[in-house]
Design a protein around this motif. Structure first.
Motif, PDB file in Angstrom:
ATOM      1  N   GLU A 168       0.857  -1.182   0.000  1.00 59.75           N
ATOM      2  CA  GLU A 168       0.000   0.000   0.000  1.00 59.75           C
ATOM      3  C   GLU A 168       0.894   1.233   0.000  1.00 59.75           C
ATOM      4  O   GLU A 168       1.858   1.300   0.761  1.00 59.75           O
ATOM      5  N   LEU A 169       0.566   2.204  -0.843  1.00 57.53           N
ATOM      6  CA  LEU A 169       1.390   3.412  -0.897  1.00 57.53           C
ATOM      7  C   LEU A 169       1.206   4.218   0.383  1.00 57.53           C
ATOM      8  O   LEU A 169       0.078   4.530   0.766  1.00 57.53           O
ATOM      9  N   PRO A 170       2.299   4.579   1.056  1.00 60.09           N
ATOM     10  CA  PRO A 170       2.203   5.299   2.336  1.00 60.09           C
ATOM     11  C   PRO A 170       1.810   6.761   2.191  1.00 60.09           C
ATOM     12  O   PRO A 170       1.350   7.383   3.143  1.00 60.09           O
ATOM     13  N   ILE A 171       2.048   7.326   1.007  1.00 62.50           N
ATOM     14  CA  ILE A 171       1.677   8.714   0.741  1.00 62.50           C
ATOM     15  C   ILE A 171       1.051   8.788  -0.649  1.00 62.50           C
ATOM     16  O   ILE A 171       1.216   7.874  -1.463  1.00 62.50           O
ATOM     17  N   LYS A 172       0.354   9.866  -0.908  1.00 65.81           N
ATOM     18  CA  LYS A 172      -0.239  10.070  -2.224  1.00 65.81           C
ATOM     19  C   LYS A 172       0.860  10.388  -3.234  1.00 65.81           C
ATOM     20  O   LYS A 172       1.765  11.162  -2.960  1.00 65.81           O
ATOM     21  N   VAL A 173       0.795   9.736  -4.410  1.00 62.76           N
ATOM     22  CA  VAL A 173       1.810   9.981  -5.441  1.00 62.76           C
ATOM     23  C   VAL A 173       1.175  10.672  -6.643  1.00 62.76           C
ATOM     24  O   VAL A 173       0.005  10.467  -6.953  1.00 62.76           O
ATOM     25  N   ASN A 174       1.969  11.495  -7.303  1.00 59.61           N
ATOM     26  CA  ASN A 174       1.456  12.299  -8.412  1.00 59.61           C
ATOM     27  C   ASN A 174       2.164  12.030  -9.732  1.00 59.61           C
ATOM     28  O   ASN A 174       1.734  12.502 -10.772  1.00 59.61           O
ATOM     29  N   ASN A 175       3.259  11.267  -9.668  1.00 60.14           N
ATOM     30  CA  ASN A 175       4.089  11.095 -10.861  1.00 60.14           C
ATOM     31  C   ASN A 175       4.168   9.622 -11.256  1.00 60.14           C
ATOM     32  O   ASN A 175       4.482   8.771 -10.415  1.00 60.14           O
ATOM     33  N   ASP A 176       3.891   9.299 -12.521  1.00 56.41           N
ATOM     34  CA  ASP A 176       3.986   7.911 -12.985  1.00 56.41           C
ATOM     35  C   ASP A 176       5.121   7.724 -13.998  1.00 56.41           C
ATOM     36  O   ASP A 176       5.130   6.773 -14.780  1.00 56.41           O
ATOM     37  N   VAL A 177       6.102   8.619 -13.957  1.00 49.37           N
ATOM     38  CA  VAL A 177       7.276   8.498 -14.821  1.00 49.37           C
ATOM     39  C   VAL A 177       8.484   8.174 -13.941  1.00 49.37           C
ATOM     40  O   VAL A 177       8.740   8.854 -12.939  1.00 49.37           O
ATOM     41  N   CYS A 178       9.226   7.147 -14.325  1.00 51.12           N
ATOM     42  CA  CYS A 178      10.390   6.718 -13.543  1.00 51.12           C
ATOM     43  C   CYS A 178      11.407   7.845 -13.423  1.00 51.12           C
ATOM     44  O   CYS A 178      11.808   8.449 -14.429  1.00 51.12           O
ATOM     45  N   PHE A 179      11.826   8.130 -12.212  1.00 50.97           N
ATOM     46  CA  PHE A 179      12.767   9.230 -11.949  1.00 50.97           C
ATOM     47  C   PHE A 179      14.135   8.961 -12.550  1.00 50.97           C
ATOM     48  O   PHE A 179      14.930   9.883 -12.760  1.00 50.97           O
ATOM     49  N   TYR A 180      14.438   7.692 -12.867  1.00 50.52           N
ATOM     50  CA  TYR A 180      15.781   7.318 -13.310  1.00 50.52           C
ATOM     51  C   TYR A 180      15.841   6.995 -14.803  1.00 50.52           C
ATOM     52  O   TYR A 180      16.740   7.457 -15.504  1.00 50.52           O
ATOM     53  N   THR A 181      14.850   6.220 -15.298  1.00 53.27           N
ATOM     54  CA  THR A 181      14.864   5.814 -16.714  1.00 53.27           C
ATOM     55  C   THR A 181      13.977   6.713 -17.573  1.00 53.27           C
ATOM     56  O   THR A 181      14.039   6.646 -18.801  1.00 53.27           O
ATOM     57  N   HIS A 182      13.108   7.495 -16.917  1.00 56.16           N
ATOM     58  CA  HIS A 182      12.155   8.395 -17.589  1.00 56.16           C
ATOM     59  C   HIS A 182      11.079   7.640 -18.381  1.00 56.16           C
ATOM     60  O   HIS A 182      10.412   8.222 -19.231  1.00 56.16           O
ATOM     61  N   LYS A 183      10.913   6.351 -18.067  1.00 52.36           N
ATOM     62  CA  LYS A 183       9.860   5.556 -18.702  1.00 52.36           C
ATOM     63  C   LYS A 183       8.603   5.617 -17.842  1.00 52.36           C
ATOM     64  O   LYS A 183       8.678   5.793 -16.631  1.00 52.36           O
ATOM     65  N   LYS A 184       7.456   5.416 -18.469  1.00 51.15           N
ATOM     66  CA  LYS A 184       6.195   5.324 -17.729  1.00 51.15           C
ATOM     67  C   LYS A 184       6.241   4.078 -16.842  1.00 51.15           C
ATOM     68  O   LYS A 184       6.770   3.042 -17.236  1.00 51.15           O
ATOM     69  N   SER A 185       5.674   4.182 -15.648  1.00 49.89           N
ATOM     70  CA  SER A 185       5.723   3.045 -14.721  1.00 49.89           C
ATOM     71  C   SER A 185       4.479   2.977 -13.845  1.00 49.89           C
ATOM     72  O   SER A 185       3.951   4.002 -13.424  1.00 49.89           O
ATOM     73  N   LYS A 186       4.034   1.752 -13.599  1.00 53.11           N
ATOM     74  CA  LYS A 186       2.946   1.534 -12.647  1.00 53.11           C
ATOM     75  C   LYS A 186       3.503   1.004 -11.315  1.00 53.11           C
ATOM     76  O   LYS A 186       2.761   0.714 -10.384  1.00 53.11           O
ATOM     77  N   LYS A 187       4.816   0.872 -11.269  1.00 52.35           N
ATOM     78  CA  LYS A 187       5.480   0.301 -10.088  1.00 52.35           C
ATOM     79  C   LYS A 187       6.113   1.415  -9.253  1.00 52.35           C
ATOM     80  O   LYS A 187       6.894   2.222  -9.769  1.00 52.35           O
ATOM     81  N   TYR A 188       5.785   1.451  -7.984  1.00 49.40           N
ATOM     82  CA  TYR A 188       6.350   2.438  -7.064  1.00 49.40           C
ATOM     83  C   TYR A 188       7.238   1.708  -6.050  1.00 49.40           C
ATOM     84  O   TYR A 188       6.821   0.689  -5.478  1.00 49.40           O
ATOM     85  N   VAL A 189       8.430   2.252  -5.852  1.00 45.54           N
ATOM     86  CA  VAL A 189       9.421   1.592  -5.016  1.00 45.54           C
ATOM     87  C   VAL A 189       9.931   2.550  -3.942  1.00 45.54           C
ATOM     88  O   VAL A 189      10.080   3.750  -4.190  1.00 45.54           O
ATOM     89  N   ILE A 190      10.171   2.002  -2.745  1.00 46.29           N
ATOM     90  CA  ILE A 190      10.788   2.780  -1.667  1.00 46.29           C
ATOM     91  C   ILE A 190      12.293   2.564  -1.698  1.00 46.29           C
ATOM     92  O   ILE A 190      12.763   1.425  -1.690  1.00 46.29           O
TER      93      ILE A 190
END
Length: 477
Positions: free
Chosen positions: A450-472
């Motif tokens: 479960e995501l601990p906070i609300k997220v607003n971005n679905d673009v990978c910060f490193y590869t700049h690809k679209k992503s449905k996966k969120y990682v801590i």
């Protein structure tokens, strides 16, 4: 009389603070072998309470305890190549006995998947023999290059559960169930909130199909892996030929899991709750829940009498108590109680006895409460519950206040440097994770359920690809 040394403030040097409090708090001593420690009565008492309470929860879901040998023959460990490769740098080897070379090398267990695999293959014939849900409380050895008491020592104590099942579904359900037990136990007893989730492919256990984890945040912002549960699939049952006749009377390989927590939970407890006065032990896991301190007992015989009566009353309510009736000074006794992390102390002195009351001091807030001697156990029980709840809520607030979202790598590096956990969309691979860790010191902790906070971005910060996966991501112990 042992002198209490000055404790380095957390804000000045967290690592030195940690060493100071565990040594001043009589938790450990260094062992004769480099990288090993001696568990003193207080730390082993905490571990014993972890073992007793967690074991009760295991047995409630059908876990049975066993004990397997310490040594693993090399031929056995070779059967699961990924597993061997994952542990190879840390393996300690026995090659001779009595000056004579052995015909085969033996390894001191770093973990026992291979031992259980060899054992399980002779224990089953048909689906009627399954599942086998076993656990052992043992010591293991991993020749770590860098060590830190409780967190990463060459020899440590743990429990390791190993199971085999007749279906993939049943094994996966157990993998999830054991992680839930860990999460609830660590939250309820150690008062440590955790993030639960799945490890990335790069960080999963060697030999597992997937690994679930609970991750805890220490006061310095670093993450600590507090427990793991692995779905092994048929990765160990095939090499070890652990098969059974299924309901269609056909031979099928069984499905495995393994799961464990270790004495690094002691490190987690210390670094989640401790302050500049020492450690703070949550009441539900504390070997001593209340210190009773006598003040000026040599000047007033009532002091020892009342202190002893309070002790007996608390013991009758199943509250763990220690009475300090020594002739040491009041200040030393109070400081000694605090450095050992006892949740609550009761000071019994002549002046308060004249008012038919005693002084209670909470270890978590240092708040002082005067309470009547009559029905003291009820007051103590209420305060212990309040302390347990406050420790958890304080840690929970700190956890959620220090998880941030980022949208690019520069933001990522900045937030990691500040000691935050970063939650971000991520489509990178294992090589990317290794590069990020090399450059920032941060590793992937989990893909949270479960995501601990609300997220607003679905673009990978490193590869700049679209992503449905969120990682801590976080720096970690």
């Amino acid at each position: 009389m042992k002198k209490l040394e000055k404790v380095t403030p957390q804000s000045e040097n967290f690592a030195r603070w940690y060493t100071d409090v565990i040594q001043n708090g009589d938790l450990m001593a260094y062992g004769a072998t480099k990288g090993s420690i001696i568990f003193k009565p207080l730390s082993f008492g905490i571990w014993d309470n972890i073992r007793l309470n967690l074991d009760r929860k295991f047995k409630a879901v059908g876990v049975q305890n066993v004990n397997l040998p310490l040594l693993i023959p090399e031929s056995l460990l070779q059967k699961e190549k990924d597993h061997l490769q994952g542990f190879n740098p840390e393996l300690a080897t026995v090659t001779e006995v009595g000056g004579k070379k052995l015909s085969e090398k033996y390894y001191i267990r770093p973990t026992s998947e291979t031992l259980f695999g060899d054992f399980f293959k002779n224990e089953i014939n048909s689906y009627n023999d399954l599942p086998l849900i076993y656990n052992q409380w043992v010591n293991v050895l991993r020749w770590e290059k860098t060590t830190n008491p409780f967190l990463r020592t060459r020899e440590f104590l743990w429990q390791e559960g190993h199971t085999i099942h007749s279906s993939e579904t049943e094994a996966k359900i157990l993998t999830t169930k054991m992680l839930e037990i860990y999460k609830n136990f660590v939250s309820d007893y150690l008062a440590i909130p955790v993030m639960d989730g799945q490890k990335t492919e790069h960080e999963k256990f060697s030999g597992a199909d997937f690994t679930f984890t609970i991750e805890a945040m220490m006061k310095d912002g670093k993450a600590l892996q507090a427990g793991t549960s692995h779905y092994l699939g048929q990765n160990f049952t095939k090499p070890f030929n652990i098969s059974f006749k299924n309901r269609e009377n056909k031979q099928e390989f069984a499905y495995g899991t393994s799961w464990g927590v270790s004495t690094r939970l002691l490190g987690a407890l210390i670094m989640t709750h401790g302050d500049d006065r020492g450690i703070i032990i949550p009441p539900k896991i504390a070997p001593v829940q209340v210190d009773i301190i006598e003040l000026f007992a040599n000047k007033d015989e009532r002091v020892h009498k009342v202190a002893s009566q309070i002790k007996e009353e608390l013991l009758s309510h199943n509250i763990e108590v220690k009475l300090d009736d020594s002739d040491k000074g009041a200040g030393f006794k109070a400081a000694n109680s605090e450095i050992h992390g006892t949740p609550l102390r009761i000071e019994v002195g002549p002046r308060d006895l004249n008012e038919n009351q005693v002084l209670l001091v909470r270890r978590d807030t240092l708040e002082k409460v005067y309470a009547p001697i009559e029905n003291i156990a009820i007051t103590v029980e209420s305060l212990l519950t309040a302390i347990q709840n406050n420790l958890y809520e304080s840690a929970k607030q700190r956890l959620f206040n220090n998880i941030v979202e980022v949208s690019n790598y520069d933001e990522f590096k900045s937030q990691i440097e500040k000691g935050h956990w970063v939650l971000a969309a991520f489509e990178g691979n294992g090589e990317d994770e290794a590069k990020i860790k090399e450059e920032t010191g941060a590793s992937t902790r989990c893909i949270p359920f479960e995501l601990p906070i609300k997220v607003n971005n679905d673009v990978c910060f490193y590869t700049h690809k679209k992503s449905k996966k969120y990682v801590i991501f976080a720096k970690a112990y």
